[in-house]
Structures are given as structure tokens and as C-alpha cells.
Write a protein that holds these residues in place. Structure first.
Motif, PDB file in Angstrom:
ATOM      1  N   GLY A  67       0.810  -1.204   0.000  1.00 35.07           N
ATOM      2  CA  GLY A  67       0.000   0.000   0.000  1.00 35.07           C
ATOM      3  C   GLY A  67       0.848   1.260   0.000  1.00 35.07           C
ATOM      4  N   PHE A  68       0.373   2.292  -0.712  1.00 33.92           N
ATOM      5  CA  PHE A  68       1.043   3.594  -0.680  1.00 33.92           C
ATOM      6  C   PHE A  68       0.089   4.621  -0.075  1.00 33.92           C
ATOM      7  CE2 PHE A  68      -1.052   3.447  -4.873  1.00 33.92           C
ATOM      8  CZ  PHE A  68      -1.741   4.646  -4.887  1.00 33.92           C
ATOM      9  N   GLU A  69       0.655   5.612   0.610  1.00 30.36           N
ATOM     10  CA  GLU A  69      -0.129   6.662   1.256  1.00 30.36           C
ATOM     11  C   GLU A  69       0.640   7.974   1.185  1.00 30.36           C
ATOM     12  OE1 GLU A  69      -0.961   5.441   5.249  1.00 30.36           O
ATOM     13  OE2 GLU A  69      -2.043   3.629   4.637  1.00 30.36           O
ATOM     14  N   VAL A  95       8.778  21.238   6.246  1.00 32.99           N
ATOM     15  CA  VAL A  95       7.647  20.449   5.754  1.00 32.99           C
ATOM     16  C   VAL A  95       8.095  19.797   4.459  1.00 32.99           C
ATOM     17  CG1 VAL A  95       5.303  20.527   4.823  1.00 32.99           C
ATOM     18  CG2 VAL A  95       5.909  21.955   6.794  1.00 32.99           C
ATOM     19  N   THR A  96       7.797  18.528   4.278  1.00 33.93           N
ATOM     20  CA  THR A  96       8.147  17.862   3.027  1.00 33.93           C
ATOM     21  C   THR A  96       7.108  16.801   2.705  1.00 33.93           C
ATOM     22  OG1 THR A  96       9.965  16.864   1.769  1.00 33.93           O
ATOM     23  CG2 THR A  96       9.632  16.066   4.027  1.00 33.93           C
ATOM     24  N   ALA A  97       7.298  16.123   1.584  1.00 33.41           N
ATOM     25  CA  ALA A  97       6.377  15.065   1.156  1.00 33.41           C
ATOM     26  C   ALA A  97       6.891  13.713   1.634  1.00 33.41           C
ATOM     27  CB  ALA A  97       6.243  15.064  -0.366  1.00 33.41           C
ATOM     28  N   SER A  98       5.984  12.806   1.871  1.00 34.48           N
ATOM     29  CA  SER A  98       6.370  11.455   2.273  1.00 34.48           C
ATOM     30  C   SER A  98       5.391  10.444   1.692  1.00 34.48           C
ATOM     31  CB  SER A  98       6.410  11.318   3.798  1.00 34.48           C
ATOM     32  OG  SER A  98       5.119  11.503   4.351  1.00 34.48           O
ATOM     33  N   ASN A  99       5.838   9.207   1.684  1.00 30.55           N
ATOM     34  CA  ASN A  99       5.001   8.109   1.216  1.00 30.55           C
ATOM     35  C   ASN A  99       5.078   7.016   2.284  1.00 30.55           C
ATOM     36  OD1 ASN A  99       3.634   6.077  -0.134  1.00 30.55           O
ATOM     37  ND2 ASN A  99       4.712   6.387  -2.082  1.00 30.55           N
ATOM     38  N   ASP A 100       3.982   6.825   3.004  1.00 32.29           N
ATOM     39  CA  ASP A 100       3.945   5.843   4.090  1.00 32.29           C
ATOM     40  C   ASP A 100       3.588   4.491   3.492  1.00 32.29           C
ATOM     41  OD1 ASP A 100       3.788   4.525   6.480  1.00 32.29           O
ATOM     42  OD2 ASP A 100       1.895   5.428   7.109  1.00 32.29           O
ATOM     43  N   LEU A 101       4.619   3.789   3.029  1.00 33.65           N
ATOM     44  CA  LEU A 101       4.421   2.496   2.378  1.00 33.65           C
ATOM     45  C   LEU A 101       4.296   1.381   3.411  1.00 33.65           C
ATOM     46  CD1 LEU A 101       7.174   3.100  -0.282  1.00 33.65           C
ATOM     47  CD2 LEU A 101       4.772   2.719  -0.868  1.00 33.65           C
ATOM     48  N   GLY A 102       3.608   0.316   3.028  1.00 34.68           N
ATOM     49  CA  GLY A 102       3.480  -0.834   3.916  1.00 34.68           C
ATOM     50  C   GLY A 102       2.823  -1.999   3.223  1.00 34.68           C
ATOM     51  N   THR A 145      -1.135  12.908  -4.744  1.00 32.78           N
ATOM     52  CA  THR A 145      -0.435  11.662  -5.050  1.00 32.78           C
ATOM     53  C   THR A 145      -0.851  11.192  -6.433  1.00 32.78           C
ATOM     54  OG1 THR A 145      -0.474  11.047  -2.705  1.00 32.78           O
ATOM     55  CG2 THR A 145       0.023   9.303  -4.286  1.00 32.78           C
ATOM     56  N   TRP A 146       0.138  10.774  -7.213  1.00 35.10           N
ATOM     57  CA  TRP A 146      -0.116  10.209  -8.537  1.00 35.10           C
ATOM     58  C   TRP A 146       0.335   8.752  -8.553  1.00 35.10           C
ATOM     59  CZ3 TRP A 146       1.665  15.007  -7.491  1.00 35.10           C
ATOM     60  CH2 TRP A 146       1.011  16.106  -8.059  1.00 35.10           C
ATOM     61  N   HIS A 147      -0.469   7.897  -9.151  1.00 34.93           N
ATOM     62  CA  HIS A 147      -0.139   6.485  -9.302  1.00 34.93           C
ATOM     63  C   HIS A 147      -0.071   6.191 -10.791  1.00 34.93           C
ATOM     64  CE1 HIS A 147      -1.408   2.002  -8.720  1.00 34.93           C
ATOM     65  NE2 HIS A 147      -0.097   2.120  -8.838  1.00 34.93           N
ATOM     66  N   ASN A 148       1.121   5.924 -11.279  1.00 33.47           N
ATOM     67  CA  ASN A 148       1.341   5.720 -12.711  1.00 33.47           C
ATOM     68  C   ASN A 148       0.780   6.877 -13.535  1.00 33.47           C
ATOM     69  OD1 ASN A 148       2.624   3.258 -12.266  1.00 33.47           O
ATOM     70  ND2 ASN A 148       0.715   2.104 -12.381  1.00 33.47           N
TER      71      ASN A 148
END
Length: 504
Positions: A67-69, A95-102, A145-148
Motif C-alpha cells: 500500500g502507498f499513502e 515540511v516535506t512530502a512522504s510516502n507511508d508504504l506498507g 499523489t499520482w499512481h502511474n
């Protein structure tokens, strides 16, 4: 604009993540927390990614659900211990961007800690740019967030359940936030699953006018997914996925490619058996039974239906519009607003009921969002306002109940404000979880606690009325027959017994 560097990653002693913080995510999950809750991710999960040098994350061998968040990440600039909300933001430097993957395949093994499921190497990419915290209003940030290449998450920090300063202050009550620590502040609706070969991009920026000057942006944090090749050893928990985890990972059963779960869709109040009973009787009968119980103000009045031939039964979800005020529309009308949140979280068999104050001067739903609700399995949409793109909406299989067609967009008269609260629609009160029954005669709101006995008594009433109609058709007077007096009731009991014997 400063960039995330290896020093930024090395300085983080703690990575703290918030479970649910965006109203859209709370609506999607079906639960709204009263207080923030957190989990830890190890600093070894941090990674850097940019368009020029994407981070690479491995979907572990044997796992299905990575999963991506997309999230806003806060980087602490000076230690915080027992700080107040009014002072908390001053302790944030960047402040920055992050992707809470799991990986959802290992959630079962963590017992709520998320260590294995969200702590893998590379599972927390951040960057690429750093926005100075003192240059922004924390309530005026945008997360996308963009997915592909497809935009799948788009929300702002204007209506967070727990504003950023509150998170910092709350955490500091029990632990010291140290320089370089990172707080992941939650994800909006739209998070989903990435597969090997997919690319996920996340960007944080200021909303229009937030800084009084040019837009500030982190640039796009780019992460590419690869397939892992090393199998899990047999001395620990192995990946395991089921339909519950697939639904959680993708956000809905439909998005996960699963068939509708009818028992889950109607919920514990509206069981499949009760739903079938209510579908078997008309609203006129239910209305008379409600009146016998002293409930007269339970009809949604004055609306037309795009599919009057259909009888619908479902649980209410609610959306409220407030009168347009230009300054508030700027903060609440754009992005993944309450209207889109409601549409994107309505579940199979539910009915979205909208409060538009009977205002007919603008559309409250159009063809794209109505189609999204239909795809998600909504049983109907009910609005006491206007409908845009009326021809397209009317052609859909899903019924829409409306006051009138109107071509204008929301900003003319309405601001989408909040979801899943008590609202007024068509002259009556509707609460989330109320049972809605509608047919060609009208729309009724049924209190869940009364639904079972109402359904049973309505079935009995309609059976009696079938007998009465047969007697009238045979030439009998309605005097004493409608309603049944003692003599006719005896005959009805005999008629009912005969029917039962014939059906055996």
C-alpha cells in the motif's frame, strides 16, 4: 529551496506516523477517532526520491498488497517537551512530502504495531524539497499523489481532524521530540496498492494565496516499485492476505475487484432478511404503520425520481451543504472536498442523502460524481437541491431523487461542508444509519430500532388489504370491510388459512 539530503535522513532518531487524520480517510474507513493515535517506523525505513533519482522500494517476495499513502511530513527543528498547542508549530523546521508504504500481507503479524508491515527498508521515502515551516500556514497545505501518472489523492490540511500543532503538542506530553525527528501526519482518501513496475509520486505544496506570494512546493517525491526475490524464512511470520486486507488496502471491495459483500453492505442493522421485507412492502403501508406509532414527520417531500419505477432500501449516509460564502468556498470548495469525500466513501447498498436547504439554484450532483457513486454500488442519491447534467444522470440505473435540474456548479449557492452528520432534507431529519425506503409514492426515513416490527406489521397489513381488494372486486361494500370489523376479520382468518393450505 533546500533539498532532503543524507544528513536529513541520518538526523532522524524517530519516525512517528499518525493513523487517521483526514476526514476523507475517516469516512472511507468508517471510523472517526476522538483523539490522535500513532505508531513508530524505524529510521532505517527512510529513503530519498526525486524525479532525477527515484527511490526504489521492494515489494517483498510473496506479498501481494504493497500500500502507498501520500502524506505531509514534518521535520522537528528544536526539541519539544510538554509544549502547548500555541507554541508547538515553532518547533517544526521543515515540511516535506512522504510516502507511508506498507505491506498489508503482514498486518496480522504485528498486533497493531505496524513494525513489520510498515517498517521495511525504503518504506518511508521523503522529499525531495524542504519547505520552511515558518513560511507557511500549516492549515493551507495541499497533498497530491499520482499512481502511474493518474492523480489519486488530492486534499488540503484545512479540515484535519487533528491540526499539526496539536499533534506536536500531544506527542510532546510524554516523549521528547528531538531535532531531526519526522512526523507523518496521515493520508487522505485515495491511497491504494502499487505493484512491481508502478511509479508513485507525492507532492506537498501551499494552497493558493497561503504565503501571499509564489506557490511553495516540495516537488514530486518519486518512488518506483520492484519485485522482491528473497523469500521469507520459515522461522517467522509469512505473508498472508485475505479479502478483508484487500478491501482495506485498495479502499473498497469494488476497487479491489471483489464481489459485493451483501451482508457487510447492509450492515448489522439492515440485515439481508430485513432489507427483503422492506422491499416487499410499499411506502404507503410503511407510512401508515409509522403514523400508528406517532411518527408523522418522517417523509422527504417535494422531490422527483429519475427511476420512479424502482423501490429502494438502504442505509443513509449524509452530506451537508451550507450557503456559499466566497472566502469559505476557497478553503472548503476545492480539492477533495466534503462532496467528493461523501461520494468516494459511499458503500454498496447505501443511500447518499444531501442537505441543500431546498435551494434549487444550483446543481448538487452531476454526471461524473453520480457515476462514481453508482460504480461504488450506491443504491440511490437523494438531494433536495438541483442536479446538473440531468440527461446523463437520469440515464443511469441508480435512481437520483432531486428538486429540479439546474446547470450551475456548487460555488453559485453552496459550499460542501461536512459528511455523516444529522441533516435536514426535504422537510425531515436524516441521521447516518437511518433506513431509507423509497418508491413511486415517496421517500421515508425509518428509525432503525423500529424497522423490524414495521416491516412485519406492514406485511400483515398488505396481506389484509389484498383480501379486502378481492372482496371489493367481488362486489362487497367497504362498510365494515375496510377496515375489517369482527365479522370480516373472521372471514379473513379463514381466507388466510385456506391460502396457507393451498401453498403447502
Amino acid at each position: 529551496m533546500e533539498q532532503v539530503t543524507d544528513h536529513t535522513l541520518a538526523a532522524a532518531r524517530k519516525v512517528i506516523a499518525v493513523h487517521i487524520n483526514y476526514p476523507s480517510r475517516a469516512a472511507q474507513r468508517g471510523r472517526t477517532p476522538e483523539q490522535p493515535s500513532y505508531f513508530l517506523k524505524p529510521p532505517s525505513s527512510l529513503a530519498f526520491g526525486s524525479a532525477e533519482a527515484p527511490s526504489v522500494v521492494e515489494r517483498p517476495a510473496g506479498c501481494e498488497l504493497l500500500g502507498f499513502e501520500g502524506e505531509v511530513a514534518l521535520i522537528i527543528g528544536k526539541p519539544a517537551r510538554r509544549v502547548g498547542v500555541e507554541d508547538a508549530w515553532s518547533h517544526v523546521e521543515w515540511v516535506t512530502a512522504s510516502n507511508d508504504l506498507g505491506v498489508y500481507d503482514l498486518r496480522y503479524a504485528d498486533k497493531g504495531s505496524n513494525l513489520r508491515s510498515k517498517g521495511g527498508d525504503g518504506f518511508t521515502p521523503i522529499g525531495p524539497g524542504l519547505i520552511p515551516a515558518d513560511a507557511v500556514d500549516p492549515a493551507q497545505l495541499r497533498i497530491r499523489t499520482w499512481h502511474n501518472g493518474d492523480l489519486v489523492q488530492d486534499d488540503t490540511t484545512a479540515d484535519l481532524l487533528f491540526p499539526f500543532a496539536r499533534l506536536v503538542a500531544d506527542l510532546s506530553q510524554l516523549l521528547t521530540l528531538e531535532e531531526g525527528d519526522i512526523i507523518l501526519t496521515g493520508t487522505p482518501a485515495g491511497a491504494s496498492v502499487a505493484k512491481p513496475g508502478d511509479v508513485v509520486e507525492v507532492e506537498v505544496s501551499t494552497t493558493t494565496g497561503a504565503t501571499g506570494g509564489a506557490e511553495l512546493t516540495t516537488g514530486r517525491l518519486v518512488t518506483r516499485v520492484e519485485e522482491g526475490t528473497t523469500a521469507f524464512a520459515d522461522f517467522g511470520a509469512r505473508p498472508k492476505a485475505d479479502d478483508v486486507q484487500r478491501e482495506e488496502a485498495y479502499g473498497s471491495r469494488a476497487a479491489a475487484g471483489l464481489s459485493p459483500d451483501e451482508s457487510a453492505a447492509v450492515g448489522p442493522v439492515l440485515t439481508a432478511e430485513l432489507k427483503a421485507k422492506l422491499e416487499s412492502v410499499c411506502t404507503a403501508t410503511l407510512s401508515s404503520q409509522l403514523r400508528k406509532r406517532g411518527l408523522n414527520n418522517v417523509s422527504i417531500d417535494g422531490l422527483s425520481s429519475t427511476r420512479p419505477e424502482k423501490r429502494i432500501v438502504g442505509l443513509a449516509r449524509t452530506l451537508r451543504y451550507v450557503p456559499n460564502r466566497e472566502d469559505l468556498f476557497k478553503t472548503h470548495g476545492g480539492g477533495f472536498n466534503a462532496q467528493k469525500q461523501a461520494i468516494d466513501s459511499v458503500n454498496e447498498g447505501e443511500i447518499l442523502v444531501m442537505e441543500a436547504r431546498g435551494e434549487k439554484g444550483t446543481g448538487t450532483i452531476g454526471d461524473i460524481l453520480a457515476l462514481r457513486a453508482q460504480v461504488r454500488g450506491a443504491a440511490a442519491i437523494i438531494t433536495d437541491g438541483g442536479v446538473r447534467d440531468f440527461t446523463a444522470v437520469a440515464a443511469m440505473d441508480m435512481p437520483t431523487y432531486y428538486a429540479n435540474p439546474h446547470p450551475a456548479v456548487l460555488g453559485r449557492r453552496h459550499i460542501p461542508w461536512d459528511t455523516d452528520i444529522t441533516i435536514a432534507c426535504g422537510g425531515t431529519t436524516v441521521q447516518p444509519g437511518d433506513i431509507i425506503v423509497a418508491d413511486a409514492d415517496g421517500i421515508l426515513v425509518i428509525p432503525p430500532a423500529l424497522a423490524e416490527e414495521l416491516a412485519d406489521d406492514s406485511i400483515i397489513q398488505e396481506r389484509e388489504e389484498t383480501f379486502i381488494a378481492e372482496m371489493v372486486a367481488a362486489g362487497h361494500s367497504v362498510d365494515g370491510l375496510y377496515p375489517l370489523n369482527a365479522t370480516w376479520r373472521t372471514r379473513y382468518v379463514e381466507w388466510e388459512a385456506m391460502g396457507s393450505r393451498q401453498s403447502q
